[in-house]
Design a protein around this motif. Structure first.
Motif, PDB file in Angstrom:
ATOM      1  N   GLU A 176       0.837  -1.197   0.000  1.00  0.00           N
ATOM      2  CA  GLU A 176       0.000   0.000   0.000  1.00  0.00           C
ATOM      3  C   GLU A 176       0.872   1.247   0.000  1.00  0.00           C
ATOM      4  OE1 GLU A 176      -3.065  -0.008   2.974  1.00  0.00           O
ATOM      5  OE2 GLU A 176      -3.305   2.164   2.795  1.00  0.00           O
ATOM      6  N   ARG A 177       1.942   1.203   0.794  1.00  0.00           N
ATOM      7  CA  ARG A 177       2.853   2.359   0.839  1.00  0.00           C
ATOM      8  C   ARG A 177       3.704   2.463  -0.413  1.00  0.00           C
ATOM      9  NH1 ARG A 177       6.272   3.015   6.364  1.00  0.00           N
ATOM     10  NH2 ARG A 177       4.696   2.411   7.877  1.00  0.00           N
ATOM     11  N   TYR A 178       4.121   1.299  -0.917  1.00  0.00           N
ATOM     12  CA  TYR A 178       5.070   1.274  -2.041  1.00  0.00           C
ATOM     13  C   TYR A 178       4.521   0.366  -3.142  1.00  0.00           C
ATOM     14  CZ  TYR A 178       7.946   2.719   1.927  1.00  0.00           C
ATOM     15  OH  TYR A 178       8.424   3.354   3.048  1.00  0.00           O
ATOM     16  N   PRO A 179       3.625   0.862  -3.979  1.00  0.00           N
ATOM     17  CA  PRO A 179       2.986   0.007  -5.007  1.00  0.00           C
ATOM     18  C   PRO A 179       4.005  -0.627  -5.967  1.00  0.00           C
ATOM     19  CG  PRO A 179       1.846   2.114  -4.803  1.00  0.00           C
ATOM     20  CD  PRO A 179       3.071   2.223  -3.962  1.00  0.00           C
ATOM     21  N   ARG A 180       5.147  -0.006  -6.147  1.00  0.00           N
ATOM     22  CA  ARG A 180       6.141  -0.584  -7.071  1.00  0.00           C
ATOM     23  C   ARG A 180       6.712  -1.904  -6.538  1.00  0.00           C
ATOM     24  NH1 ARG A 180      10.577   3.579  -8.090  1.00  0.00           N
ATOM     25  NH2 ARG A 180      11.337   1.922  -9.445  1.00  0.00           N
ATOM     26  N   LEU A 181       6.427  -2.219  -5.270  1.00  0.00           N
ATOM     27  CA  LEU A 181       6.898  -3.494  -4.709  1.00  0.00           C
ATOM     28  C   LEU A 181       6.088  -4.690  -5.212  1.00  0.00           C
ATOM     29  CD1 LEU A 181       7.672  -3.348  -0.874  1.00  0.00           C
ATOM     30  CD2 LEU A 181       9.169  -4.166  -2.707  1.00  0.00           C
ATOM     31  N   VAL A 182       4.881  -4.445  -5.713  1.00  0.00           N
ATOM     32  CA  VAL A 182       3.966  -5.557  -6.050  1.00  0.00           C
ATOM     33  C   VAL A 182       4.621  -6.572  -6.994  1.00  0.00           C
ATOM     34  CG1 VAL A 182       1.775  -6.165  -7.140  1.00  0.00           C
ATOM     35  CG2 VAL A 182       1.884  -4.248  -5.533  1.00  0.00           C
ATOM     36  N   PRO A 183       5.149  -6.131  -8.159  1.00  0.00           N
ATOM     37  CA  PRO A 183       5.755  -7.139  -9.055  1.00  0.00           C
ATOM     38  C   PRO A 183       7.019  -7.764  -8.475  1.00  0.00           C
ATOM     39  CG  PRO A 183       6.089  -4.912  -9.913  1.00  0.00           C
ATOM     40  CD  PRO A 183       5.168  -4.786  -8.753  1.00  0.00           C
ATOM     41  N   VAL A 184       7.724  -7.028  -7.651  1.00  0.00           N
ATOM     42  CA  VAL A 184       8.949  -7.573  -7.037  1.00  0.00           C
ATOM     43  C   VAL A 184       8.583  -8.699  -6.075  1.00  0.00           C
ATOM     44  CG1 VAL A 184      10.952  -7.038  -5.604  1.00  0.00           C
ATOM     45  CG2 VAL A 184      10.115  -5.342  -7.261  1.00  0.00           C
ATOM     46  N   LEU A 185       7.552  -8.468  -5.263  1.00  0.00           N
ATOM     47  CA  LEU A 185       7.155  -9.471  -4.262  1.00  0.00           C
ATOM     48  C   LEU A 185       6.701 -10.774  -4.913  1.00  0.00           C
ATOM     49  CD1 LEU A 185       5.284  -7.371  -1.576  1.00  0.00           C
ATOM     50  CD2 LEU A 185       7.394  -8.683  -1.284  1.00  0.00           C
ATOM     51  N   ALA A 186       6.113 -10.664  -6.098  1.00  0.00           N
ATOM     52  CA  ALA A 186       5.597 -11.867  -6.756  1.00  0.00           C
ATOM     53  C   ALA A 186       6.711 -12.868  -7.033  1.00  0.00           C
ATOM     54  CB  ALA A 186       4.900 -11.472  -8.050  1.00  0.00           C
ATOM     55  N   ALA A 187       7.939 -12.363  -7.164  1.00  0.00           N
ATOM     56  CA  ALA A 187       9.053 -13.255  -7.504  1.00  0.00           C
ATOM     57  C   ALA A 187      10.045 -13.407  -6.349  1.00  0.00           C
ATOM     58  CB  ALA A 187       9.776 -12.708  -8.736  1.00  0.00           C
ATOM     59  N   SER A 188       9.714 -12.892  -5.176  1.00  0.00           N
ATOM     60  CA  SER A 188      10.697 -12.841  -4.087  1.00  0.00           C
ATOM     61  C   SER A 188      10.524 -13.970  -3.080  1.00  0.00           C
ATOM     62  CB  SER A 188      10.590 -11.502  -3.345  1.00  0.00           C
ATOM     63  OG  SER A 188      11.014 -10.448  -4.164  1.00  0.00           O
ATOM     64  N   ARG A 189      11.648 -14.293  -2.420  1.00  0.00           N
ATOM     65  CA  ARG A 189      11.604 -15.164  -1.242  1.00  0.00           C
ATOM     66  C   ARG A 189      11.611 -14.268  -0.001  1.00  0.00           C
ATOM     67  NH1 ARG A 189      16.038 -19.833  -3.101  1.00  0.00           N
ATOM     68  NH2 ARG A 189      16.147 -18.999  -5.202  1.00  0.00           N
ATOM     69  N   LEU A 190      11.044 -14.795   1.082  1.00  0.00           N
ATOM     70  CA  LEU A 190      10.922 -14.016   2.310  1.00  0.00           C
ATOM     71  C   LEU A 190      11.711 -14.701   3.419  1.00  0.00           C
ATOM     72  CD1 LEU A 190       7.079 -13.409   2.016  1.00  0.00           C
ATOM     73  CD2 LEU A 190       8.925 -11.895   1.252  1.00  0.00           C
ATOM     74  N   PHE A 191      12.363 -13.883   4.242  1.00  0.00           N
ATOM     75  CA  PHE A 191      13.153 -14.407   5.349  1.00  0.00           C
ATOM     76  C   PHE A 191      12.790 -13.666   6.632  1.00  0.00           C
ATOM     77  CE2 PHE A 191      16.678 -17.150   3.803  1.00  0.00           C
ATOM     78  CZ  PHE A 191      16.321 -17.187   2.463  1.00  0.00           C
ATOM     79  N   CYS A 192      12.855 -14.392   7.751  1.00  0.00           N
ATOM     80  CA  CYS A 192      12.699 -13.745   9.059  1.00  0.00           C
ATOM     81  C   CYS A 192      13.877 -14.161   9.926  1.00  0.00           C
ATOM     82  CB  CYS A 192      11.378 -14.144   9.709  1.00  0.00           C
ATOM     83  SG  CYS A 192      11.169 -13.378  11.325  1.00  0.00           S
ATOM     84  N   ASN A 193      14.628 -13.190  10.397  1.00  0.00           N
ATOM     85  CA  ASN A 193      15.819 -13.451  11.225  1.00  0.00           C
ATOM     86  C   ASN A 193      16.762 -14.453  10.550  1.00  0.00           C
ATOM     87  OD1 ASN A 193      14.724 -11.723  13.163  1.00  0.00           O
ATOM     88  ND2 ASN A 193      13.635 -13.398  14.153  1.00  0.00           N
TER      89      ASN A 193
END
Lengths: 144, 84
Positions: B41-58
């Motif tokens: 919502e804050r950064y709409p340009r992140l949408v296509p990036v997130l579709a191809a990204s892996r997520l990490f926590c700690n």
């Protein structure tokens, strides 16, 4: 084990020394360098490399263990440089020492391919812009 | 309320314009999907990036978007890797 993420230049001789400490019959080394890829927006002049350090080092260590198990590698080098690198600069050195050449070659190839796909390291291109003719600018005046 | 630090790399950093963002989350934590919704919502340009990204926590992979994040956690967005 020798995994490394560094902003310092990568040198071949220490990598070979790391691999040649045993009595393995095969030592394969790969050096990746920044290349001047072309494109519509101009040739690459530099690559900027960054990493998420802790997960990247863990992933490199996993690769090292995997190469030992799959190829009988006794010694492995996985060194990646970070920061802004010019064309021709070594960005990565991967090496594998194994009793025989087939495993050394296969292990080295395996390591660089897996590194590119699975280790959280990224490159961003910097290009030299091609000169474009400006719009609306008059050409040379013809003589009257 | 507590702080969640979000680390952004490569195209994720370019989409947001900086390498990290701090979000305020409830003391009892929040879901990954809630954090992603706030970020896009804050950064709409992140949408296509997130579709191809892996997520990490700690430093550990996050497999499910329903996973929970706690204050003090470091959440990272990893676009496709390109080392070598």
């Amino acid at each position: 084990m020798s995994v490394r993420l560094t902003v310092r230049p990568l040198r071949l001789a220490p990598a070979y020394a790391e691999l040649a400490g045993g009595v393995d019959g095969g030592v394969a080394l790969f050096i990746g360098r920044v290349r001047p890829d072309g494109g519509r927006s101009g040739p690459v002049t530099h690559l900027f490399y960054e990493a998420h350090r802790a997960p990247a080092l863990a992933a490199l260590a996993d690769l090292e263990r995997s190469a030992r198990a799959r190829f009988g590698a006794h010694r492995v080098v996985l060194w990646h440089r970070l920061g802004r690198l010019g064309v021709g600069t070594a960005s990565v050195i991967v090496g594998c020492a194994a009793p025989h050449r087939a495993d050394a070659f296969a292990g080295c190839r395996y390591l660089i391919e897996r590194l590119k796909a699975e280790v959280p390291i990224w490159k961003t291109e910097e290009r030299r812009r091609r000169a474009r003719p400006r719009r609306g600018r008059p050409g040379p005046r013809s003589g009257r | 309320m507590g702080r969640l630090r979000v680390l952004l790399f490569a195209t994720a950093r370019e989409a947001v314009g900086r390498p990290r963002v701090d979000l305020t989350i409830p003391d009892d934590g929040t879901r990954v999907e809630t954090v992603l919704a706030e970020l896009t919502e804050r950064y709409p340009r992140l949408v296509p990036v997130l579709a191809a990204s892996r997520l990490f926590c700690n430093g550990e992979p996050v497999a499910r978007r329903a996973a929970r994040l706690a204050p003090g956690d470091e959440f990272a967005i990893h676009p496709p890797y390109s080392g070598g």
